[in-house]
Design a protein around this motif. Structure first.
Motif, PDB file in Angstrom:
ATOM      1  N   LEU A 229      -3.933  24.481 -11.876  1.00 10.94           N
ATOM      2  CA  LEU A 229      -4.482  23.165 -11.528  1.00 10.94           C
ATOM      3  C   LEU A 229      -5.788  23.318 -10.747  1.00 10.94           C
ATOM      4  N   VAL A 230      -5.809  24.264  -9.805  1.00  6.98           N
ATOM      5  CA  VAL A 230      -7.035  24.498  -9.033  1.00  6.98           C
ATOM      6  C   VAL A 230      -8.154  24.965  -9.964  1.00  6.98           C
ATOM      7  N   LYS A 231      -7.794  25.771 -10.942  1.00 11.16           N
ATOM      8  CA  LYS A 231      -8.795  26.247 -11.911  1.00 11.16           C
ATOM      9  C   LYS A 231      -9.428  25.071 -12.662  1.00 11.16           C
ATOM     10  N   GLN A 232      -8.602  24.086 -13.044  1.00 13.13           N
ATOM     11  CA  GLN A 232      -9.144  22.878 -13.688  1.00 13.13           C
ATOM     12  C   GLN A 232     -10.095  22.137 -12.751  1.00 13.13           C
ATOM     13  N   ALA A 233      -9.682  22.015 -11.461  1.00 15.01           N
ATOM     14  CA  ALA A 233     -10.519  21.286 -10.503  1.00 15.01           C
ATOM     15  C   ALA A 233     -11.851  22.006 -10.281  1.00 15.01           C
ATOM     16  N   LEU A 234     -11.805  23.344 -10.203  1.00 21.16           N
ATOM     17  CA  LEU A 234     -13.048  24.106 -10.034  1.00 21.16           C
ATOM     18  C   LEU A 234     -13.946  23.967 -11.261  1.00 21.16           C
ATOM     19  N   SER A 235     -13.351  23.901 -12.424  1.00 24.15           N
ATOM     20  CA  SER A 235     -14.127  23.707 -13.655  1.00 24.15           C
ATOM     21  C   SER A 235     -14.832  22.351 -13.628  1.00 24.15           C
ATOM     22  N   MET A 236     -14.119  21.319 -13.148  1.00 29.55           N
ATOM     23  CA  MET A 236     -14.734  19.991 -13.042  1.00 29.55           C
ATOM     24  C   MET A 236     -15.857  19.998 -12.007  1.00 29.55           C
ATOM     25  N   LEU A 237     -15.688  20.774 -10.926  1.00 28.49           N
ATOM     26  CA  LEU A 237     -16.748  20.889  -9.927  1.00 28.49           C
ATOM     27  C   LEU A 237     -17.986  21.544 -10.544  1.00 28.49           C
ATOM     28  N   ASP A 238     -17.782  22.553 -11.398  1.00 35.49           N
ATOM     29  CA  ASP A 238     -18.908  23.200 -12.088  1.00 35.49           C
ATOM     30  C   ASP A 238     -19.631  22.214 -12.989  1.00 35.49           C
ATOM     31  N   ASP A 239     -18.838  21.344 -13.665  1.00 37.88           N
ATOM     32  CA  ASP A 239     -19.430  20.395 -14.618  1.00 37.88           C
ATOM     33  C   ASP A 239     -20.154  19.255 -13.912  1.00 37.88           C
ATOM     34  N   THR A 240     -19.618  18.833 -12.755  1.00 36.90           N
ATOM     35  CA  THR A 240     -20.205  17.684 -12.034  1.00 36.90           C
ATOM     36  C   THR A 240     -20.372  18.021 -10.555  1.00 36.90           C
ATOM     37  N   PRO A 241     -21.266  18.939 -10.227  1.00 41.94           N
ATOM     38  CA  PRO A 241     -21.417  19.343  -8.823  1.00 41.94           C
ATOM     39  C   PRO A 241     -21.805  18.187  -7.906  1.00 41.94           C
ATOM     40  N   GLU A 242     -22.472  17.180  -8.488  1.00 37.22           N
ATOM     41  CA  GLU A 242     -22.885  16.030  -7.664  1.00 37.22           C
ATOM     42  C   GLU A 242     -21.689  15.214  -7.168  1.00 37.22           C
ATOM     43  N   ALA A 243     -20.526  15.430  -7.782  1.00 31.23           N
ATOM     44  CA  ALA A 243     -19.329  14.683  -7.369  1.00 31.23           C
ATOM     45  C   ALA A 243     -18.849  15.107  -5.986  1.00 31.23           C
ATOM     46  N   LEU A 244     -19.252  16.303  -5.536  1.00 30.50           N
ATOM     47  CA  LEU A 244     -18.929  16.749  -4.188  1.00 30.50           C
ATOM     48  C   LEU A 244     -20.245  16.999  -3.454  1.00 30.50           C
ATOM     49  N   PRO A 245     -20.823  15.937  -2.886  1.00 31.40           N
ATOM     50  CA  PRO A 245     -22.145  16.083  -2.280  1.00 31.40           C
ATOM     51  C   PRO A 245     -22.118  16.951  -1.037  1.00 31.40           C
ATOM     52  N   GLU A 246     -23.232  17.584  -0.788  1.00 30.16           N
ATOM     53  CA  GLU A 246     -23.411  18.375   0.438  1.00 30.16           C
ATOM     54  C   GLU A 246     -23.750  17.404   1.559  1.00 30.16           C
TER      55      GLU A 246
ATOM     56  N   ARG B 126      -5.651  13.179  -5.369  1.00 30.26           N
ATOM     57  CA  ARG B 126      -6.845  13.165  -6.224  1.00 30.26           C
ATOM     58  C   ARG B 126      -7.185  14.602  -6.617  1.00 30.26           C
ATOM     59  N   VAL B 127      -8.010  14.734  -7.655  1.00 30.05           N
ATOM     60  CA  VAL B 127      -8.462  16.061  -8.076  1.00 30.05           C
ATOM     61  C   VAL B 127      -9.190  16.741  -6.909  1.00 30.05           C
ATOM     62  N   MET B 128      -9.986  15.965  -6.181  1.00 30.49           N
ATOM     63  CA  MET B 128     -10.732  16.489  -5.034  1.00 30.49           C
ATOM     64  C   MET B 128      -9.809  17.180  -4.025  1.00 30.49           C
ATOM     65  N   ASP B 129      -8.600  16.616  -3.844  1.00 30.06           N
ATOM     66  CA  ASP B 129      -7.680  17.170  -2.854  1.00 30.06           C
ATOM     67  C   ASP B 129      -7.308  18.612  -3.181  1.00 30.06           C
ATOM     68  N   LEU B 130      -7.283  18.951  -4.469  1.00 32.05           N
ATOM     69  CA  LEU B 130      -6.973  20.328  -4.860  1.00 32.05           C
ATOM     70  C   LEU B 130      -8.020  21.305  -4.332  1.00 32.05           C
ATOM     71  N   LEU B 131      -9.261  20.876  -4.330  1.00 33.91           N
ATOM     72  CA  LEU B 131     -10.332  21.761  -3.867  1.00 33.91           C
ATOM     73  C   LEU B 131     -10.172  22.109  -2.387  1.00 33.91           C
ATOM     74  N   PHE B 132      -9.614  21.172  -1.633  1.00 36.24           N
ATOM     75  CA  PHE B 132      -9.452  21.398  -0.190  1.00 36.24           C
ATOM     76  C   PHE B 132      -8.036  21.866   0.165  1.00 36.24           C
ATOM     77  N   HIS B 133      -7.223  22.139  -0.853  1.00 39.90           N
ATOM     78  CA  HIS B 133      -5.902  22.726  -0.638  1.00 39.90           C
ATOM     79  C   HIS B 133      -6.090  24.237  -0.707  1.00 39.90           C
ATOM     80  N   LEU B 134      -6.360  24.839   0.441  1.00 38.54           N
ATOM     81  CA  LEU B 134      -6.811  26.233   0.461  1.00 38.54           C
ATOM     82  C   LEU B 134      -5.649  27.218   0.573  1.00 38.54           C
TER      83      LEU B 134
ATOM     84  N   THR C   8     -13.473  12.591 -13.082  1.00 34.42           N
ATOM     85  CA  THR C   8     -14.252  12.873 -11.874  1.00 34.42           C
ATOM     86  C   THR C   8     -13.331  13.468 -10.809  1.00 34.42           C
ATOM     87  N   LEU C   9     -13.949  14.035  -9.799  1.00 33.62           N
ATOM     88  CA  LEU C   9     -13.168  14.629  -8.724  1.00 33.62           C
ATOM     89  C   LEU C   9     -12.405  13.579  -7.924  1.00 33.62           C
ATOM     90  N   ASP C  10     -12.868  12.334  -7.961  1.00 32.85           N
ATOM     91  CA  ASP C  10     -12.167  11.261  -7.254  1.00 32.85           C
ATOM     92  C   ASP C  10     -11.015  10.686  -8.067  1.00 32.85           C
TER      93      ASP C  10
END
Length: 695
Positions: free
Chosen positions: A164-181, A29-37, A3-5
């Motif tokens: 690493l970011v590519k892996q995190a984005l792939s996980m976001l595609d697989d589980t979009p609910e893990a990063l709620p709006e 966490r994996v989530m932190d990669l998504l916000f490492h811009l 999971t992203l967490d």
């Protein structure tokens, strides 16, 4: 299932060593990669003609080798000439192996990426990344997105981070609910905000048609979406602090008008209408049982101390104590003398406490504070040390708030809670805070502005003078002192060192004594004992000292109306706020006053701009806005204001135009979707989410 967490080590290829490097970047966490811009981007999405290259441009080019030679110059290098149908470019390698020389045989096709620069042969690329091609038909397709360049750390390459970011984005595609709006759809539509998933994907892999200027300036809708959400989270966190504090019970300080009237009657001046307005705002606050949280801004010399005194009297009249905390010994001493002189004729006992107060004197002061005998207590941060107990603290006044951390401001609650009450808080600053920062750093406070100077204050004429004309400046001091005026000479250093600053001040004092033997010259610096400083300042105020040489300890709190000339040495080394504070030590009477900014040429563009602003205006708020523009919010507020230092994406200097929108969004979230606030704060502040409220 990952999971992203999940911990970053759950990603493929991340062991303990790599995890330690990532942790240095705040990635756990994996989530932190998504916000490492990304910091910036490279455009590898198209091959450009060689003839179109310009110095400073990064580009992908492709061509045929026409020559490759080892050349002897100041440094031995491999020089490769590459041609396409439009022109010729040189590739230069200072570090190369013979195998590399043999790769670049005449006729070989090469695709490469690098930065064009002007060299001895015209446009050159130094050490470009390159790929050998079998033929023009075998060339791979260019990248389908801009290439991100991330903030990194030693031992962590860009390709590794991208993977690493590519892996995190792939996980976001697989589980979009893990990063709620977390921003409701209706609000996203109302404020024209992109959804967060699209924003993150866009920023990590921008399509080729995205304008890089938009990405670099924070103007792209994807960045705007994240900037607004981050500023919203900070805004909500401060509002939550305010709500938490206002759940507490404060003493209702409803009486005190008789005591205040007696105080005003003994003053040799009348309050300005701005002071009266701010006092009315404070009075309404502290008559309630909800803790006051108010910031009072007033330019140098606007009379904040009298406002603080009036509020302290209202606390004392209601059987409560008032504490006044100042950031430096010299300012605290000044306040102690002023309050003692004002209050003792009214029967109000004033106590003093600082870090330098030792032994029996300290014990006596603490005992008076604990018993309640001391009704008004003045001091430095020593007031809020664990061994100090208040009898019934009803009002805490903090002067020059920017010198203290958020923690120290909020720790005052604990001191009041000893008696089961939360003190009202009055924060004062003579450093005008730009509206942008007041809306952000102090969102938990109501703001009052004393925007009027007492009558009779004269504008200060300011000039910038090269230190090669020092002798002329000394002559100017001589003329002022002969006319019965007094002057300051402030010494500054690049290195923040008390010892060095004191040596510089002592050397300057000795030089001026030799140049001006007819006048009395005093010295104040940070290493003198409090009593010594107080004696020198008292002598200066009494007119026994003509010229005071000082370090920047005299930045705030010194009031000598007869001082009409301020010399600031090495003025180019100081920020606008500090220059404005120092200049404010003169112009406090009705005589013409001058400030000489002595600088050492050559000046940088920034220094020239700062000194120009000081020459052009005496308006503290205009100066503060310019200071924000030049230095950015971190330096303007001071690094102790940790609440702003952790902004990851937003930049208050760049993004201030969005703040009104963020405020409106925060109002709507609190009213319509308050349940999303904790999750927003958690996302952006993480483990720091309670830092405003914890000591």
């Amino acid at each position: 299932m990952r999971t992203l967490d999940a911990d970053i080590t759950t990603l493929s290829g991340v062991g303990d060593a790599l995890a330690a490097k990532l942790e240095r970047l705040g990635i756990q966490r994996v989530m932190d990669l998504l916000f490492h811009l990304p910091l910036r981007y490279q455009d590898r999405t198209r091959v450009v003609p060689i003839a179109s290259l310009r110095a400073g441009q990064e580009a992908v080019i492709e061509g045929e080798v026409t020559a490759a030679d080892i050349v002897q110059g100041r440094r031995r290098s491999l020089l490769v000439r590459l041609r396409d149908g439009s022109g010729v470019v040189s590739l230069r390698f200072f570090h190369f192996a013979m195998a590399q020389v043999q790769q670049f045989t005449r006729g070989t096709r090469v695709r490469l990426f690098g930065e064009a620069r002007t060299g001895s042969t015209g446009i050159e690329m130094y050490h470009p990344e390159y790929q050998l091609l079998d033929s023009v038909h075998d060339a791979p397709a260019p990248d389908d997105a801009l290439t991100p360049i991330y903030p990194t750390t030693e031992g962590l390459t860009q390709p590794r981070l991208r993977a690493l970011v590519k892996q995190a984005l792939s996980m976001l595609d697989d589980t979009p609910e893990a990063l709620p709006e977390l921003v409701p759809a209706a609000l996203r539509q109302r404020f024209s905000l992109m959804d967060i998933h699209t924003a993150l994907r866009t920023l990590h892999r921008p399509p080729p048609n995205v304008t890089q200027d938009d990405l670099l300036t924070g103007a792209h809708p994807a960045q705007r979406r994240l900037i607004i959400e981050e500023l919203l989270a900070h805004q909500l966190s401060l509002r939550q602090v305010r709500l938490d504090i206002q759940q507490d019970q404060a003493p209702a300080l409803a009486d005190g008008h008789t005591l205040q009237a007696r105080f005003l009657a003994q003053l040799p001046f009348s309050l300005t209408s701005a002071q009266q307005r701010v006092l009315a705002e404070i009075g309404r606050d502290i008559e309630r049982t909800t803790p006051m949280l108010r910031l009072v801004q007033g330019d140098v010399g606007s009379g904040k101390t009298v406002v603080a005194a009036m509020a302290a009297l209202q606390a004392a009249a209601n059987g409560c104590q008032a504490a006044i905390m100042a950031p430096t010994e010299i300012l605290a001493e000044q306040h102690f003398r002023s309050f003692s002189q004002w209050f003792e004729p009214l029967g109000i006992k004033v106590a003093w406490l600082s870090g330098k107060l030792k032994g029996k004197a300290r014990l006596d002061s603490k005992a008076k504070i604990e018993s309640g005998e001391a009704q008004v207590i003045v001091g430095t941060h020593a007031l809020f040390q664990p061994d100090v107990t208040f009898h019934r603290l009803g009002l805490a006044i903090i002067d020059e708030q920017h010198r203290f951390g958020v923690h120290q401001r909020l720790s005052l609650r604990e001191k009041g809670e000893v008696a089961g009450i939360t003190p009202h808080q009055l924060i004062m600053t003579a450093t005008p805070i730009p509206r942008t920062l007041a809306m952000s750093a102090y969102a938990d406070l109501d703001v009052s502005v004393i925007d009027e100077l007492p009558p009779g204050r004269t504008p200060i004429a300011t000039v910038a003078v090269s230190d090669s004309r020092r002798h002329e400046v000394i002559q100017r001091i001589e003329r002022a002192c002969e006319a019965g005026r007094q002057a300051y000479w402030v010494c500054t250093l690049i290195e923040e060192s008390d010892a060095l600053a004191c040596q510089a001040a002592e050397a300057t004092r000795d030089m001026l004594k030799e140049a001006l033997p007819a006048f009395e010259i005093g010295l104040v610096h940070g290493r003198m004992k409090a009593t010594e400083k107080a004696d020198v300042m008292a002598a200066f105020k009494a007119g026994d000292i003509d010229l005071l040489v000082a370090t920047t300890v005299i930045e705030v709190g010194v009031d000598v109306p007869n001082a009409s000339l301020m010399i600031i040495e090495n003025a180019e080394r100081l920020g606008l706020a500090q220059l404005h504070q120092l200049r404010g030590r003169v112009g406090r009477g009705q005589i013409d006053s001058y400030c000489v900014l002595l600088y050492h040429p050559p000046l940088s563009d920034t220094s020239r701009e700062r000194l120009g602003v000081m020459r052009d205006t005496n308006d503290g708020f205009r100066i503060a806005e310019k200071d924000l523009e030049i230095r950015g919010p971190g330096e303007v507020l001071g690094t102790r204001q940790t609440g702003l230092m952790s902004l990851r994406i937003a930049d208050l200097g760049r993004d201030r135009a969005l703040l009104d929108q963020v405020h409106a969004l925060a109002d709507t979230v609190m009213a319509q979707a308050p349940e999303t606030a904790p999750a927003l704060i958690e996302r952006w502040l993480g483990n720091d989410r309670n830092r405003y409220g914890q000591v």
